[in-house]
Design a protein around this motif. Sequence first.
Motif, short mmCIF file in Angstrom:
data_model
loop_
_atom_site.label_atom_id
_atom_site.label_comp_id
_atom_site.label_asym_id
_atom_site.label_seq_id
_atom_site.Cartn_x
_atom_site.Cartn_y
_atom_site.Cartn_z
N GLY A 165 0.80 -1.22 0.00
CA GLY A 165 0.00 0.00 0.00
C GLY A 165 0.83 1.26 0.00
O GLY A 165 0.46 2.26 0.62
N ILE A 166 1.96 1.23 -0.71
CA ILE A 166 2.83 2.40 -0.75
C ILE A 166 2.93 2.93 -2.18
O ILE A 166 2.75 2.20 -3.15
CB ILE A 166 4.24 2.12 -0.18
CG1 ILE A 166 4.96 1.04 -0.99
CG2 ILE A 166 4.16 1.74 1.30
CD1 ILE A 166 6.41 0.81 -0.56
N SER A 167 3.22 4.21 -2.28
CA SER A 167 3.37 4.86 -3.58
C SER A 167 4.78 4.64 -4.13
O SER A 167 5.69 4.20 -3.41
CB SER A 167 3.14 6.37 -3.41
OG SER A 167 4.17 6.92 -2.60
N GLN A 168 4.96 4.97 -5.40
CA GLN A 168 6.29 4.93 -5.99
C GLN A 168 7.21 5.89 -5.23
O GLN A 168 8.38 5.59 -5.01
CB GLN A 168 6.26 5.33 -7.46
CG GLN A 168 5.67 4.27 -8.36
CD GLN A 168 5.66 4.69 -9.82
OE1 GLN A 168 5.81 5.87 -10.15
NE2 GLN A 168 5.45 3.73 -10.70
N GLU A 169 6.67 7.01 -4.82
CA GLU A 169 7.46 7.99 -4.08
C GLU A 169 7.94 7.41 -2.74
O GLU A 169 9.11 7.58 -2.37
CB GLU A 169 6.64 9.26 -3.85
CG GLU A 169 7.42 10.38 -3.24
CD GLU A 169 6.65 11.69 -3.19
OE1 GLU A 169 7.30 12.70 -2.91
OE2 GLU A 169 5.43 11.69 -3.41
N GLU A 170 7.05 6.72 -2.04
CA GLU A 170 7.44 6.10 -0.77
C GLU A 170 8.47 5.01 -0.99
O GLU A 170 9.46 4.91 -0.24
CB GLU A 170 6.22 5.52 -0.05
CG GLU A 170 6.53 4.77 1.23
CD GLU A 170 7.16 5.60 2.34
OE1 GLU A 170 7.79 5.00 3.23
OE2 GLU A 170 7.02 6.84 2.33
N LEU A 171 8.29 4.20 -2.03
CA LEU A 171 9.27 3.15 -2.33
C LEU A 171 10.62 3.78 -2.67
O LEU A 171 11.66 3.30 -2.21
CB LEU A 171 8.78 2.27 -3.48
CG LEU A 171 9.75 1.16 -3.92
CD1 LEU A 171 10.12 0.24 -2.76
CD2 LEU A 171 9.16 0.38 -5.08
N SER A 172 10.61 4.84 -3.44
CA SER A 172 11.86 5.49 -3.81
C SER A 172 12.58 6.03 -2.58
O SER A 172 13.79 5.92 -2.45
CB SER A 172 11.63 6.60 -4.84
OG SER A 172 10.96 7.71 -4.26
#
Length: 80
Positions: free
Chosen positions: A22-29
Motif C-alpha cells: 500500500g505504498i506509492s512509488q514515491e514512498e518506495l523510492s
Amino acid sequence: MSKINIKQRFGVAVKQRRHELGISQEELSFRAGLHRTYISDIERGSRNPSLENIDKLAKALELSVSTLFAHYGIDRGNNG
C-alpha cells in the motif's frame, strides 16, 4: 504469445509487492534511496537495475532478493 523479458517480469513483481504494501512509488523510492522516476522506469520494464539496486528495492519492499525472485515469478519466465 509474446515472451515477457526479465526486466518486465521484475517490474511487475516490484509493482505488485508495492501495491501489497500500500505504498506509492514515491514512498518506495524514499525507502530504497532511489529516484521516483527510476522506480517508474523499473515498473515499466524499461530499466535494467544493478544488483545493488535490486538489493535496495528488495529491502525497501521488506523481502529478501531470493523471495522477491521466487515468490513473484521473476525466475520462471514463460516456462513456468
